[in-house]
Structure formats: structure tokens, C-alpha cells
Design a protein around this motif. Structure first.
Motif, PDB file in Angstrom:
ATOM      1  N   VAL A 132      -1.582   9.395  -6.912  1.00  0.00           N
ATOM      2  CA  VAL A 132      -2.498   8.888  -5.894  1.00  0.00           C
ATOM      3  C   VAL A 132      -2.742   7.394  -6.100  1.00  0.00           C
ATOM      4  CG1 VAL A 132      -4.609   9.405  -7.175  1.00  0.00           C
ATOM      5  CG2 VAL A 132      -4.658   9.332  -4.678  1.00  0.00           C
ATOM      6  N   TYR A 133      -2.682   6.952  -7.356  1.00  0.00           N
ATOM      7  CA  TYR A 133      -2.878   5.529  -7.652  1.00  0.00           C
ATOM      8  C   TYR A 133      -1.698   4.685  -7.173  1.00  0.00           C
ATOM      9  CZ  TYR A 133      -6.564   7.324 -10.687  1.00  0.00           C
ATOM     10  OH  TYR A 133      -7.678   7.957 -11.158  1.00  0.00           O
ATOM     11  N   VAL A 134      -0.570   5.303  -7.004  1.00  0.00           N
ATOM     12  CA  VAL A 134       0.620   4.598  -6.521  1.00  0.00           C
ATOM     13  C   VAL A 134       0.735   4.725  -5.007  1.00  0.00           C
ATOM     14  CG1 VAL A 134       3.123   4.377  -6.744  1.00  0.00           C
ATOM     15  CG2 VAL A 134       1.750   5.091  -8.714  1.00  0.00           C
ATOM     16  N   TYR A 135       0.552   5.930  -4.489  1.00  0.00           N
ATOM     17  CA  TYR A 135       0.712   6.168  -3.054  1.00  0.00           C
ATOM     18  C   TYR A 135      -0.386   5.505  -2.222  1.00  0.00           C
ATOM     19  CZ  TYR A 135       4.154   9.773  -4.277  1.00  0.00           C
ATOM     20  OH  TYR A 135       5.247  10.445  -4.756  1.00  0.00           O
ATOM     21  N   SER A 136      -1.533   5.216  -2.828  1.00  0.00           N
ATOM     22  CA  SER A 136      -2.621   4.604  -2.071  1.00  0.00           C
ATOM     23  C   SER A 136      -2.366   3.127  -1.768  1.00  0.00           C
ATOM     24  CB  SER A 136      -3.938   4.741  -2.837  1.00  0.00           C
ATOM     25  OG  SER A 136      -3.861   4.112  -4.105  1.00  0.00           O
ATOM     26  N   VAL A 137      -1.267   2.584  -2.264  1.00  0.00           N
ATOM     27  CA  VAL A 137      -0.978   1.170  -2.032  1.00  0.00           C
ATOM     28  C   VAL A 137      -0.797   0.876  -0.548  1.00  0.00           C
ATOM     29  CG1 VAL A 137       1.520   1.467  -2.365  1.00  0.00           C
ATOM     30  CG2 VAL A 137       0.463  -0.770  -2.759  1.00  0.00           C
ATOM     31  N   PHE A 138      -0.239   1.827   0.202  1.00  0.00           N
ATOM     32  CA  PHE A 138      -0.049   1.600   1.635  1.00  0.00           C
ATOM     33  C   PHE A 138      -1.384   1.575   2.370  1.00  0.00           C
ATOM     34  CE2 PHE A 138       4.074   3.240   0.304  1.00  0.00           C
ATOM     35  CZ  PHE A 138       4.930   2.350   0.925  1.00  0.00           C
ATOM     36  N   LEU A 139      -2.291   2.462   1.995  1.00  0.00           N
ATOM     37  CA  LEU A 139      -3.611   2.488   2.615  1.00  0.00           C
ATOM     38  C   LEU A 139      -4.379   1.198   2.329  1.00  0.00           C
ATOM     39  CD1 LEU A 139      -5.977   3.922   4.032  1.00  0.00           C
ATOM     40  CD2 LEU A 139      -6.548   4.969   1.820  1.00  0.00           C
ATOM     41  N   ILE A 140      -4.403   0.772   1.073  1.00  0.00           N
ATOM     42  CA  ILE A 140      -5.121  -0.431   0.689  1.00  0.00           C
ATOM     43  C   ILE A 140      -4.509  -1.657   1.357  1.00  0.00           C
ATOM     44  CG2 ILE A 140      -5.845  -1.873  -1.231  1.00  0.00           C
ATOM     45  CD1 ILE A 140      -7.193   0.870  -1.110  1.00  0.00           C
ATOM     46  N   SER A 141      -3.186  -1.735   1.332  1.00  0.00           N
ATOM     47  CA  SER A 141      -2.508  -2.862   1.976  1.00  0.00           C
ATOM     48  C   SER A 141      -2.787  -2.885   3.475  1.00  0.00           C
ATOM     49  CB  SER A 141      -1.005  -2.787   1.718  1.00  0.00           C
ATOM     50  OG  SER A 141      -0.322  -3.817   2.387  1.00  0.00           O
ATOM     51  N   GLY A 142      -2.804  -1.717   4.110  1.00  0.00           N
ATOM     52  CA  GLY A 142      -3.084  -1.647   5.539  1.00  0.00           C
ATOM     53  C   GLY A 142      -4.475  -2.156   5.886  1.00  0.00           C
ATOM     54  N   ILE A 143      -5.452  -1.884   5.025  1.00  0.00           N
ATOM     55  CA  ILE A 143      -6.811  -2.369   5.261  1.00  0.00           C
ATOM     56  C   ILE A 143      -6.847  -3.893   5.219  1.00  0.00           C
ATOM     57  CG2 ILE A 143      -9.157  -2.438   4.311  1.00  0.00           C
ATOM     58  CD1 ILE A 143      -8.724   0.441   3.360  1.00  0.00           C
ATOM     59  N   PHE A 144      -6.205  -4.472   4.208  1.00  0.00           N
ATOM     60  CA  PHE A 144      -6.179  -5.939   4.097  1.00  0.00           C
ATOM     61  C   PHE A 144      -5.409  -6.564   5.256  1.00  0.00           C
ATOM     62  CE2 PHE A 144      -6.861  -5.150  -0.567  1.00  0.00           C
ATOM     63  CZ  PHE A 144      -8.104  -5.761  -0.625  1.00  0.00           C
ATOM     64  N   ILE A 145      -4.270  -5.989   5.611  1.00  0.00           N
ATOM     65  CA  ILE A 145      -3.470  -6.521   6.713  1.00  0.00           C
ATOM     66  C   ILE A 145      -4.268  -6.491   8.010  1.00  0.00           C
ATOM     67  CG2 ILE A 145      -1.458  -6.055   8.180  1.00  0.00           C
ATOM     68  CD1 ILE A 145       0.043  -5.201   5.682  1.00  0.00           C
ATOM     69  N   SER A 146      -4.990  -5.407   8.250  1.00  0.00           N
ATOM     70  CA  SER A 146      -5.783  -5.293   9.479  1.00  0.00           C
ATOM     71  C   SER A 146      -6.910  -6.324   9.511  1.00  0.00           C
ATOM     72  CB  SER A 146      -6.363  -3.878   9.595  1.00  0.00           C
ATOM     73  OG  SER A 146      -5.323  -2.907   9.667  1.00  0.00           O
ATOM     74  N   LEU A 147      -7.616  -6.491   8.398  1.00  0.00           N
ATOM     75  CA  LEU A 147      -8.709  -7.469   8.355  1.00  0.00           C
ATOM     76  C   LEU A 147      -8.187  -8.888   8.576  1.00  0.00           C
ATOM     77  CD1 LEU A 147     -10.846  -6.124   5.363  1.00  0.00           C
ATOM     78  CD2 LEU A 147     -11.503  -6.166   7.762  1.00  0.00           C
ATOM     79  N   PHE A 148      -7.086  -9.218   7.928  1.00  0.00           N
ATOM     80  CA  PHE A 148      -6.525 -10.559   8.069  1.00  0.00           C
ATOM     81  C   PHE A 148      -5.980 -10.789   9.473  1.00  0.00           C
ATOM     82  CE2 PHE A 148      -5.531 -10.491   3.237  1.00  0.00           C
ATOM     83  CZ  PHE A 148      -6.858 -10.799   2.955  1.00  0.00           C
ATOM     84  N   SER A 149      -5.371  -9.765  10.060  1.00  0.00           N
ATOM     85  CA  SER A 149      -4.829  -9.903  11.411  1.00  0.00           C
ATOM     86  C   SER A 149      -5.943 -10.059  12.437  1.00  0.00           C
ATOM     87  CB  SER A 149      -3.965  -8.684  11.759  1.00  0.00           C
ATOM     88  OG  SER A 149      -2.840  -8.586  10.913  1.00  0.00           O
ATOM     89  N   VAL A 150      -7.022  -9.304  12.275  1.00  0.00           N
ATOM     90  CA  VAL A 150      -8.159  -9.424  13.195  1.00  0.00           C
ATOM     91  C   VAL A 150      -8.758 -10.825  13.120  1.00  0.00           C
ATOM     92  CG1 VAL A 150     -10.516  -8.633  13.626  1.00  0.00           C
ATOM     93  CG2 VAL A 150      -8.697  -6.970  13.242  1.00  0.00           C
ATOM     94  N   GLN A 151      -8.844 -11.387  11.912  1.00  0.00           N
ATOM     95  CA  GLN A 151      -9.361 -12.748  11.790  1.00  0.00           C
ATOM     96  C   GLN A 151      -8.475 -13.734  12.546  1.00  0.00           C
ATOM     97  OE1 GLN A 151      -9.675 -14.251   7.767  1.00  0.00           O
ATOM     98  NE2 GLN A 151     -10.020 -16.354   8.457  1.00  0.00           N
TER      99      GLN A 151
END
Length: 203
Positions: A132-151
């Protein structure tokens, strides 16, 4: 600057600084693990720790995905400019670029959540670490990508695409070279009439 954009910019600035620290820690750990693997293969005195190979691979995956998110904020990914700069088609493609990044971030969040949860049922072979610590990288990355894209999109919406890119994009070496060349061409243009007048008076 609207309150929403101002607050999001401050939040993302803090997140970006945190990401830089995390990426630095991951890079340091990755290099240390690789060096240990190389030394342990050549020095029989050192134990062969097979989990170091897994951890170095996991650190590399996190570096790629988190680095990708930072790249979205500053448009450091590869972009093909197919239309003249400043044209309507060029402006449309620049909007599509940031909307596409937001779409990727949302996809990572939606499907990355289930992918991360699937890691609860799996463990790494050598270390026994829950995946889960490895597979969650896509979820975490998606959150950052979305926040940065919205900005980026909000900034472009309120202040224009050119203003947003000037504030957030990493400066292009090609553009800086062309800008540094412009003053020389302007000076030559100013000198041309004077040279022509001098030639006429000489003749």
C-alpha cells in the motif's frame, strides 16, 4: 488576485517546498542503497541485504511520480509547439495542455484509490513491506497534480495565459536566448539610419 487563487497559491508553495525536501530525502536514500548494493557485491564481509533492491526501486518510483507533479506546476514536461506563438490555435493548445494535466490528476485520484487499497493484500517479497505504501504513489501524485493544475488554470482564467506562464513556468533557454538577442538587433536598427546619413554626407 482573488482570494481563492491567493490561498491556493500559498498552499501549493508550501506543498512544493515539502515535495523538494521529500525528493531530496528519497534521492539521498536511493543513492545510499545503490552504493551499498555495489559495495556488498564486492566485499564478502558485508551482508547481502536483498531488501535494499526493493527499497531503492520503491524510492525511484516515488521520485518519478512526485517529480512529475512538480513538473506540472512549472510546465517542465515536454510540450510540442505546433502553431505560431501568440496565435489563437497556440492559445487553445496551451489551455488543452493544462486541462489534460488536470484530467490525468483526476484519473490518478479516482483509480489510484482502489489501486492503493489493493496493496493492503500484498507484501514485498524480500522486506515484507505492505505494498500500500508503494501503490499509493499514484493517488498522492494525482492529488498534487490536480492542485497544481487548478492553480495554473485559475491564474490563467483571472490574469491571462501569458501572465500565468510568466509567473509559474520555468524559463525556456530558447526564449531567453532570443530575448537577449533582441536588444542587439534593436541597437543595429537604431544605428542603421545614422550609418545611412553618414554615407550620404561622405558621398
Amino acid at each position: 488576485m482573488p482570494t481563492l487563487l491567493h490561498g491556493l497559491s500559498r498552499l501549493n508553495r508550501l506543498l512544493e517546498r515539502g515535495l523538494y525536501l521529500i525528493l531530496l530525502a528519497l534521492l539521498t536514500g536511493f543513492i545510499a542503497l545503490i552504493i551499498y548494493q555495489i559495495i556488498s557485491r564486492n566485499l564478502p564481509l558485508l551482508p547481502r541485504l536483498y531488501w535494499t533492491e526493493e527499497f531503492s526501486r520503491f524510492a525511484f518510483q516515488w521520485m518519478i511520480m512526485l517529480g512529475t507533479a512538480v513538473g506540472v506546476l512549472h510546465a517542465d514536461h515536454f510540450v510540442l509547439e505546433a502553431f505560431p506563438r501568440g496565435s489563437r490555435a497556440d492559445l487553445v493548445t496551451r489551455w488543452i495542455r493544462d486541462l489534460a494535466c488536470l484530467s490525468v490528476g483526476v484519473i490518478f485520484i479516482v483509480y489510484g484509490k482502489d489501486f492503493a487499497l489493493s496493496g493492503l493484500r500484498r507484501h514485498a517479497t524480500a522486506s515484507g513491506l505492505s505494498m500500500v505504501y508503494v501503490y499509493s504513489v499514484f493517488l498522492i501524485s494525482g492529488i498534487f497534480i490536480s492542485l497544481f493544475s487548478v492553480q495554473r488554470l485559475l491564474h490563467a482564467l483571472y490574469e491571462g495565459m501569458d501572465s500565468m506562464e510568466a509567473a509559474l513556468n520555468t524559463p525556456s533557454e530558447i526564449e531567453s536566448i532570443s530575448e537577449s538577442a533582441d536588444p542587439h538587433s534593436a541597437e543595429l536598427g537604431e544605428l542603421a539610419p545614422a550609418l545611412n546619413d553618414h554615407d550620404r554626407s561622405a558621398s
